[in-house]
Design a protein around this motif. Structure first.
Motif, PDB file in Angstrom:
ATOM      1  N   UNK A 238      17.230 -18.493 -31.253  1.00  0.00           N
ATOM      2  CA  UNK A 238      16.168 -19.277 -31.888  1.00  0.00           C
ATOM      3  C   UNK A 238      14.852 -18.517 -31.872  1.00  0.00           C
ATOM      4  N   UNK A 239      14.195 -18.482 -33.032  1.00  0.00           N
ATOM      5  CA  UNK A 239      12.832 -17.970 -33.121  1.00  0.00           C
ATOM      6  C   UNK A 239      11.859 -19.124 -32.890  1.00  0.00           C
ATOM      7  N   UNK A 240      12.064 -20.221 -33.591  1.00  0.00           N
ATOM      8  CA  UNK A 240      11.426 -21.507 -33.291  1.00  0.00           C
ATOM      9  C   UNK A 240      12.275 -22.596 -33.940  1.00  0.00           C
ATOM     10  N   UNK A 241      12.100 -23.822 -33.477  1.00  0.00           N
ATOM     11  CA  UNK A 241      12.930 -24.931 -33.990  1.00  0.00           C
ATOM     12  C   UNK A 241      12.231 -25.714 -35.091  1.00  0.00           C
ATOM     13  N   UNK A 242      11.078 -25.233 -35.554  1.00  0.00           N
ATOM     14  CA  UNK A 242      10.333 -25.944 -36.597  1.00  0.00           C
ATOM     15  C   UNK A 242      11.177 -26.012 -37.863  1.00  0.00           C
ATOM     16  N   UNK A 243      11.420 -27.232 -38.336  1.00  0.00           N
ATOM     17  CA  UNK A 243      12.138 -27.418 -39.590  1.00  0.00           C
ATOM     18  C   UNK A 243      13.644 -27.356 -39.499  1.00  0.00           C
ATOM     19  N   UNK A 244      14.194 -27.096 -38.309  1.00  0.00           N
ATOM     20  CA  UNK A 244      15.654 -26.996 -38.197  1.00  0.00           C
ATOM     21  C   UNK A 244      16.327 -28.331 -38.510  1.00  0.00           C
ATOM     22  N   UNK A 245      15.732 -29.414 -38.049  1.00  0.00           N
ATOM     23  CA  UNK A 245      16.284 -30.734 -38.347  1.00  0.00           C
ATOM     24  C   UNK A 245      16.204 -31.083 -39.826  1.00  0.00           C
ATOM     25  N   UNK A 246      15.128 -30.617 -40.491  1.00  0.00           N
ATOM     26  CA  UNK A 246      14.991 -30.844 -41.931  1.00  0.00           C
ATOM     27  C   UNK A 246      16.056 -30.064 -42.698  1.00  0.00           C
TER      28      UNK A 246
END
Length: 297
Positions: A238-246
């Protein structure tokens, strides 16, 4: 589930995520729309930006991505939304959301009402309804025969039970994460330890056809027509979890619209979410071949 047309309308926040690495376009409804558009589906975003440079840049980004901006309003009094994103040691994101901003005042127009009538699927979240102006617009738009999908998307302090449950009364499909599921259980004093039993109660209580629960690195669970489908998720760095759920939500919507079986839809959704988690920001350049490699290493 009968979807009358393949037109999709995503309603809610569009914004700039201020990440440690710089500003990235974001907002759950916009993120979902971008992914659906990249997959090749007919999707429109309804929102509002400020009459400012940040708003123009956001609209330009959408246009460059091939997303129609005709239903993104321009607000003369409120600014384009910016969100401060903080990452923990595992690159999980938390959010500092300013208010009021332009998407707090999405106005009900004749054109927007007509677009909603044409939609076969409407996707919306709980965050954009934090203030009454946009909430009332959304509630009016939801009075039609489209299939309606809510992404619960709790962001404190905008997770009020009365507002969220008002939106859930209008929906057919609910997507939420495992922590949010426990919040609902707490609201109704449901001490159910077994996850599947809790999901069954949740679906019955809110009278919905489908419930999708994301569980971070543990994958996801889908409850549809009385049956459960599960996927353990795909392992990526993971680089970041921003937007993964979207991205996950877009994946499952696309797969279901393409008449894929629920288990196959769930696998594709998990791979799409994993792909975005492995990149910086919520809307990396879409790469179907990389998603296929995640699914079949």
């Amino acid at each position: 589930m009968n979807i009358k047309s393949k037109q999709i309308l995503c309603i809610g926040e569009v914004l700039w995520d201020r990440l440690p690495t710089g500003a990235k376009p974001g907002g759950a409804p916009m993120n979902v729309a971008l992914h659906l558009n990249a997959i090749g589906l007919d999707v429109t975003v309804a929102s509002s930006v400020g009459n400012d440079q940040l708003g123009e840049e956001l609209k330009q980004f959408l246009e460059n991505s091939g997303v129609i901006t005709d239903y993104i309003q321009s607000d003369a009094n409120l600014p384009t939304s910016e969100v401060l994103v903080h990452l923990d040691e595992n690159n999980n994101a938390s959010y500092e959301i300013c208010e009021p901003v332009a998407w707090d005042n999405i106005c009900l127009t004749d054109a927007l009402q007509e677009k909603a009538k044409q939609a076969g699927l409407m996707i919306y979240g709980s965050l954009a309804s934090r203030n009454p102006e946009t909430r009332n617009t959304l509630l009016t738009l939801l009075e039609n025969d489209a299939v309606k999908l809510i992404d619960v998307n709790f962001r404190k302090p905008y997770d009020k039970q009365d507002v969220v449950e008002l939106l859930l009364e209008k929906t057919d499909i609910i997507k939420l994460n495992d922590d949010e599921l426990l919040v609902f259980a707490g609201w109704h004093n449901k001490a159910i330890d077994a996850e599947k039993e809790l999901v069954k109660w949740f679906a019955a209580y809110y009278k919905v056809q489908m419930v999708c629960v994301t569980k971070g690195e543990k994958g996801a669970l889908l409850y549809f027509d009385g049956d459960f489908y599960e996927h353990p998720g795909f392992k990526v760095t993971a680089v970041d979890t921003v937007g993964a759920g979207d991205a996950f939500l877009a994946g499952i919507v696309a797969a279901l619209l393409q008449k894929k079986e629920p288990q196959e839809a769930l696998a594709f959704a998990c791979a799409t979410g994993a792909f975005v988690a492995s990149k910086a920001g919520a809307t990396p350049k879409y790469d179907m071949e990389e998603i296929k490699r995640i699914m079949n290493p």
